[in-house]
Design a protein around this motif. Structure first.
Motif, PDB file in Angstrom:
ATOM      1  N   ALA A   1      27.149  20.200  26.227  1.00  0.00           N
ATOM      2  CA  ALA A   1      26.923  19.354  25.050  1.00  0.00           C
ATOM      3  C   ALA A   1      25.806  19.924  24.185  1.00  0.00           C
ATOM      4  CB  ALA A   1      26.590  17.932  25.491  1.00  0.00           C
ATOM      5  N   VAL A   2      24.742  20.380  24.825  1.00  0.00           N
ATOM      6  CA  VAL A   2      23.616  20.967  24.097  1.00  0.00           C
ATOM      7  C   VAL A   2      24.032  22.273  23.424  1.00  0.00           C
ATOM      8  CG1 VAL A   2      21.327  22.008  24.363  1.00  0.00           C
ATOM      9  CG2 VAL A   2      21.875  19.877  25.557  1.00  0.00           C
ATOM     10  N   ARG A   3      24.779  23.106  24.156  1.00  0.00           N
ATOM     11  CA  ARG A   3      25.220  24.391  23.600  1.00  0.00           C
ATOM     12  C   ARG A   3      26.134  24.180  22.401  1.00  0.00           C
ATOM     13  NH1 ARG A   3      29.143  27.317  22.649  1.00  0.00           N
ATOM     14  NH2 ARG A   3      30.591  25.756  23.463  1.00  0.00           N
ATOM     15  N   MET A   4      27.100  23.255  22.534  1.00  0.00           N
ATOM     16  CA  MET A   4      28.041  23.009  21.448  1.00  0.00           C
ATOM     17  C   MET A   4      27.330  22.523  20.185  1.00  0.00           C
ATOM     18  SD  MET A   4      31.423  20.537  21.394  1.00  0.00           S
ATOM     19  CE  MET A   4      32.157  21.325  22.819  1.00  0.00           C
ATOM     20  N   ALA A   5      26.251  21.772  20.373  1.00  0.00           N
ATOM     21  CA  ALA A   5      25.504  21.248  19.228  1.00  0.00           C
ATOM     22  C   ALA A   5      24.604  22.306  18.595  1.00  0.00           C
ATOM     23  CB  ALA A   5      24.667  20.050  19.668  1.00  0.00           C
ATOM     24  N   GLY A   6      24.508  23.477  19.225  1.00  0.00           N
ATOM     25  CA  GLY A   6      23.660  24.529  18.697  1.00  0.00           C
ATOM     26  C   GLY A   6      22.185  24.244  18.878  1.00  0.00           C
ATOM     27  N   LEU A   7      21.840  23.497  19.932  1.00  0.00           N
ATOM     28  CA  LEU A   7      20.461  23.115  20.185  1.00  0.00           C
ATOM     29  C   LEU A   7      19.980  23.697  21.503  1.00  0.00           C
ATOM     30  CD1 LEU A   7      20.721  19.318  19.210  1.00  0.00           C
ATOM     31  CD2 LEU A   7      19.924  21.205  17.770  1.00  0.00           C
ATOM     32  N   SER A   8      18.738  23.393  21.841  1.00  0.00           N
ATOM     33  CA  SER A   8      18.199  23.735  23.152  1.00  0.00           C
ATOM     34  C   SER A   8      17.843  22.444  23.872  1.00  0.00           C
ATOM     35  CB  SER A   8      16.952  24.615  23.015  1.00  0.00           C
ATOM     36  OG  SER A   8      15.875  23.853  22.498  1.00  0.00           O
ATOM     37  N   ALA A   9      17.659  22.525  25.181  1.00  0.00           N
ATOM     38  CA  ALA A   9      17.308  21.337  25.954  1.00  0.00           C
ATOM     39  C   ALA A   9      16.020  20.702  25.440  1.00  0.00           C
ATOM     40  CB  ALA A   9      17.163  21.707  27.425  1.00  0.00           C
ATOM     41  N   ALA A  10      15.119  21.502  24.905  1.00  0.00           N
ATOM     42  CA  ALA A  10      13.846  20.989  24.401  1.00  0.00           C
ATOM     43  C   ALA A  10      14.039  20.045  23.211  1.00  0.00           C
ATOM     44  CB  ALA A  10      12.936  22.145  24.012  1.00  0.00           C
ATOM     45  N   ASP A  11      15.184  20.173  22.516  1.00  0.00           N
ATOM     46  CA  ASP A  11      15.455  19.323  21.356  1.00  0.00           C
ATOM     47  C   ASP A  11      15.878  17.911  21.750  1.00  0.00           C
ATOM     48  OD1 ASP A  11      15.050  21.362  19.365  1.00  0.00           O
ATOM     49  OD2 ASP A  11      16.979  22.226  19.975  1.00  0.00           O
ATOM     50  N   VAL A  12      16.320  17.729  22.987  1.00  0.00           N
ATOM     51  CA  VAL A  12      16.840  16.433  23.426  1.00  0.00           C
ATOM     52  C   VAL A  12      15.675  15.533  23.836  1.00  0.00           C
ATOM     53  CG1 VAL A  12      18.308  15.230  25.084  1.00  0.00           C
ATOM     54  CG2 VAL A  12      18.983  17.479  24.207  1.00  0.00           C
ATOM     55  N   GLY A  13      15.430  14.510  23.053  1.00  0.00           N
ATOM     56  CA  GLY A  13      14.301  13.625  23.321  1.00  0.00           C
ATOM     57  C   GLY A  13      14.656  12.352  24.056  1.00  0.00           C
ATOM     58  N   HIS A  14      15.948  12.084  24.203  1.00  0.00           N
ATOM     59  CA  HIS A  14      16.371  10.840  24.848  1.00  0.00           C
ATOM     60  C   HIS A  14      17.652  11.070  25.634  1.00  0.00           C
ATOM     61  CE1 HIS A  14      17.649   6.802  25.637  1.00  0.00           C
ATOM     62  NE2 HIS A  14      18.504   6.730  24.637  1.00  0.00           N
TER      63      HIS A  14
ATOM     64  N   GLY B   1      10.042  -2.353  31.058  1.00  0.00           N
ATOM     65  CA  GLY B   1       9.207  -3.407  30.487  1.00  0.00           C
ATOM     66  C   GLY B   1       9.533  -3.731  29.054  1.00  0.00           C
ATOM     67  N   GLU B   2       9.186  -2.864  28.145  1.00  0.00           N
ATOM     68  CA  GLU B   2       9.403  -3.084  26.710  1.00  0.00           C
ATOM     69  C   GLU B   2      10.105  -1.879  26.084  1.00  0.00           C
ATOM     70  OE1 GLU B   2       8.693  -5.829  25.057  1.00  0.00           O
ATOM     71  OE2 GLU B   2       7.783  -6.818  26.801  1.00  0.00           O
ATOM     72  N   PRO B   3      10.858  -2.103  24.993  1.00  0.00           N
ATOM     73  CA  PRO B   3      11.465  -0.966  24.275  1.00  0.00           C
ATOM     74  C   PRO B   3      10.365  -0.015  23.786  1.00  0.00           C
ATOM     75  CG  PRO B   3      12.407  -3.043  23.536  1.00  0.00           C
ATOM     76  CD  PRO B   3      11.227  -3.396  24.401  1.00  0.00           C
ATOM     77  N   ARG B   4      10.743   1.235  23.623  1.00  0.00           N
ATOM     78  CA  ARG B   4       9.760   2.232  23.209  1.00  0.00           C
ATOM     79  C   ARG B   4      10.147   2.868  21.875  1.00  0.00           C
ATOM     80  NH1 ARG B   4       8.268   7.070  27.215  1.00  0.00           N
ATOM     81  NH2 ARG B   4       8.088   5.252  28.603  1.00  0.00           N
ATOM     82  N   LYS B   5       9.204   2.891  20.956  1.00  0.00           N
ATOM     83  CA  LYS B   5       9.430   3.550  19.673  1.00  0.00           C
ATOM     84  C   LYS B   5       9.348   5.055  19.867  1.00  0.00           C
ATOM     85  CE  LYS B   5       7.714  -0.152  16.679  1.00  0.00           C
ATOM     86  NZ  LYS B   5       6.728  -0.522  15.613  1.00  0.00           N
ATOM     87  N   VAL B   6      10.321   5.760  19.310  1.00  0.00           N
ATOM     88  CA  VAL B   6      10.367   7.216  19.469  1.00  0.00           C
ATOM     89  C   VAL B   6      10.907   7.846  18.188  1.00  0.00           C
ATOM     90  CG1 VAL B   6      10.636   7.306  21.986  1.00  0.00           C
ATOM     91  CG2 VAL B   6      12.637   6.964  20.541  1.00  0.00           C
ATOM     92  N   GLU B   7      10.564   9.097  17.978  1.00  0.00           N
ATOM     93  CA  GLU B   7      11.176   9.892  16.921  1.00  0.00           C
ATOM     94  C   GLU B   7      12.055  10.923  17.600  1.00  0.00           C
ATOM     95  OE1 GLU B   7       8.517  11.552  14.108  1.00  0.00           O
ATOM     96  OE2 GLU B   7       7.523   9.642  13.649  1.00  0.00           O
ATOM     97  N   LEU B   8      13.343  10.857  17.330  1.00  0.00           N
ATOM     98  CA  LEU B   8      14.297  11.674  18.072  1.00  0.00           C
ATOM     99  C   LEU B   8      15.052  12.635  17.162  1.00  0.00           C
ATOM    100  CD1 LEU B   8      15.810   8.821  20.270  1.00  0.00           C
ATOM    101  CD2 LEU B   8      14.148  10.547  21.003  1.00  0.00           C
ATOM    102  N   SER B   9      15.250  13.845  17.658  1.00  0.00           N
ATOM    103  CA  SER B   9      16.076  14.810  16.934  1.00  0.00           C
ATOM    104  C   SER B   9      17.428  15.001  17.612  1.00  0.00           C
ATOM    105  CB  SER B   9      15.359  16.160  16.819  1.00  0.00           C
ATOM    106  OG  SER B   9      15.008  16.656  18.102  1.00  0.00           O
ATOM    107  N   ALA B  10      17.547  14.505  18.856  1.00  0.00           N
ATOM    108  CA  ALA B  10      18.827  14.578  19.561  1.00  0.00           C
ATOM    109  C   ALA B  10      18.768  13.675  20.781  1.00  0.00           C
ATOM    110  CB  ALA B  10      19.150  16.010  19.998  1.00  0.00           C
ATOM    111  N   ALA B  11      19.930  13.121  21.152  1.00  0.00           N
ATOM    112  CA  ALA B  11      20.012  12.260  22.329  1.00  0.00           C
ATOM    113  C   ALA B  11      21.325  12.524  23.047  1.00  0.00           C
ATOM    114  CB  ALA B  11      19.908  10.791  21.937  1.00  0.00           C
ATOM    115  N   VAL B  12      21.300  12.430  24.365  1.00  0.00           N
ATOM    116  CA  VAL B  12      22.483  12.645  25.200  1.00  0.00           C
ATOM    117  C   VAL B  12      22.837  11.349  25.918  1.00  0.00           C
ATOM    118  CG1 VAL B  12      23.316  13.766  27.312  1.00  0.00           C
ATOM    119  CG2 VAL B  12      22.176  15.121  25.544  1.00  0.00           C
ATOM    120  N   SER B  13      24.122  11.047  25.981  1.00  0.00           N
ATOM    121  CA  SER B  13      24.610   9.903  26.745  1.00  0.00           C
ATOM    122  C   SER B  13      25.533  10.408  27.843  1.00  0.00           C
ATOM    123  CB  SER B  13      25.364   8.926  25.832  1.00  0.00           C
ATOM    124  OG  SER B  13      25.766   7.771  26.552  1.00  0.00           O
ATOM    125  N   ASN B  14      25.201  10.062  29.093  1.00  0.00           N
ATOM    126  CA  ASN B  14      25.953  10.532  30.254  1.00  0.00           C
ATOM    127  C   ASN B  14      26.947   9.488  30.760  1.00  0.00           C
ATOM    128  OD1 ASN B  14      24.677  13.041  30.476  1.00  0.00           O
ATOM    129  ND2 ASN B  14      23.099  12.268  31.861  1.00  0.00           N
TER     130      ASN B  14
END
Length: 415
Positions: A293-306, A386-399
């Motif tokens: 999934a990461v390769r197809m998106a043209g990204l690296s694992a470091a780009d996945v924040g969630h 506990g509580e939702p977390r605010k984040v700035e994301l450039s990519a996310a993966v769902s398994n």
């Protein structure tokens, strides 16, 4: 052939937390549980050891006329509800044969299910045995067939570019979205209605999972029964529901001024070839799916924040996935596991949780994992509790991982 940008322009769902996307998302953020005691008389009649489930928060007949609902299996009902919601959310008008926002020949469907319509099958078999053939419905086969949910959506929304119904156990909904992406990439369709559906809270499924010792028996405390990644987890909770997204060519979405929730950047589909119910002990299929999934998106694992984890709340499965995430992505992503609140929607899980991942990107907010009170020390991840977390994301993966060794990872990036 150049890669086509595929975006998500519509969302639809009906789940144990709510009858639409907004109420489901609000429930995830608020930390509500969709798990309740099953009130059906068959729980006591069969003396089942499991008396809890995550049933729909809203009955399908609140959105579908009863006459139509009687002609559909419950799995087909929830798929139709979610698809109509997503279609309207994407800004499309009600389709007709004469005119639609999308040429029917360029509109596809890809909606998976893990089990399909066995409730219809079992109910009709009871009628046959008790009353004979005259009481068996002539709609029995259309209601029980696993392609029924996708087929009914295709008919309802006039899709003629192809209707697909992947059956990959708990990975079916995510695979439905992945196949929808492929339909657009290969030029078969411009718009695809994609997702997954399941509605099979029934004594045979409860009994089967109970005999396999994969489900929670925390009957005295339903709301706290599903506990992904928690030290005291004891199995998943069977749920029901559907999630559907509208996938669309980005250029067409821009031309009509559509709201874009996210971009589907890539996916990975692999198989373990190891065991019919157990994951590969080294997680090779799960790792490969995330890597692809990461390769197809043209990204690296470091780009996945969630990472939206499949994490069902089983003793072995959660540990295996945690290790796979560390190896494929790393320890840096913010992780959540919606099944703590939703239960396990089987064929609908990957699609509903895909929507949760999209909304986490869209709002910059990751819901907490419900009932995570003591993180298992073997889960070496940053799991939100506990509580939702605010984040700035450039990519996310769902398994999404399923019986049979099916593995699907979806990668989304912000619009």
């Amino acid at each position: 052939m150049s890669k086509i940008d595929v975006v998500v322009t519509g969302l639809g769902a009906t789940t144990p937390l709510g009858g639409d996307v907004a109420s489901t998302w609000d429930g995830l953020l608020a930390g509500r549980s969709g798990v309740r005691t099953i009130e059906a008389d068959w729980v006591e009649r069969f003396d089942l050891p499991v008396k809890i489930g995550a049933a729909l928060a809203e009955e399908p007949t609140e959105r579908i006329p009863r006459v139509q609902a009687r002609r559909l299996d419950r799995c087909e009902q929830v798929a139709l509800i979610a698809a109509r919601q997503a279609w309207a959310d994407a800004g499309f008008t009600e389709p007709t044969d004469e005119h639609t926002d999308v040429v029917p020949e360029r509109l596809g469907v890809s909606i998976g299910t893990g089990i399909g319509g066995p409730v219809t099958l079992l109910n009709q078999d009871d009628l046959l045995e008790e009353h004979g053939i005259r009481k068996v419905s002539p709609l029995t086969v259309p209601m029980l067939m696993p392609n029924g949910p996708a087929a009914h959506v295709g008919i309802d929304l006039r899709a003629r570019a192809g209707v697909h119904s992947p059956a990959s156990a708990c990975a079916s909904g995510a695979e439905g979205i992945a196949l929808g992406y492929q339909m657009i990439q290969t030029g078969r369709a411009d718009v695809v209605i994609a997702g997954g559906a399941e509605a099979c809270i029934h004594p045979i499924t409860i009994a089967g999972f109970a005999q396999a010792r994969t489900v929670s028996t925390r009957n005295d405390d339903p709301a706290h029964a599903s506990r992904p990644f928690d030290t005291n987890r004891d199995g998943f909770v069977l749920g029901e529901g559907a999630g559907v997204v509208i996938l669309e060519r980005a250029d067409l979405a821009a031309a009509r001024g559509a709201t874009v929730y996210a971009r589907l950047g890539g996916f990975g589909i692999t198989s373990d070839a190891h065991h019919i119910t157990g994951n590969h002990p080294e997680g090779i299929g799960q790792i490969a799916a995330m890597n692809e999934a990461v390769r197809m998106a043209g990204l690296s694992a470091a780009d996945v924040g969630h990472v939206n984890a499949h994490a069902t709340s089983t003793v072995v499965g959660d540990i295996g996935e945690a290790a796979a995430i560390r190896k494929a992505i790393g320890e840096h992503p913010v992780v959540t596991a919606p099944k703590g609140a939703l239960g396990h929607l089987v064929g609908g899980a990957g699609a509903v949780e895909g929507i949760a991942t999209i909304l986490a990107l869209y709002h910059g907010l990751v819901p907490a994992t419900l009932n995570l009170e003591e993180l298992d020390p073997k889960v070496e991840l940053d799991v939100v509790a506990g509580e939702p977390r605010k984040v700035e994301l450039s990519a996310a993966v769902s398994n999404s991982f399923g019986f049979g060794g099916h593995n699907t990872a979806l990668l989304f990036t912000p619009a």
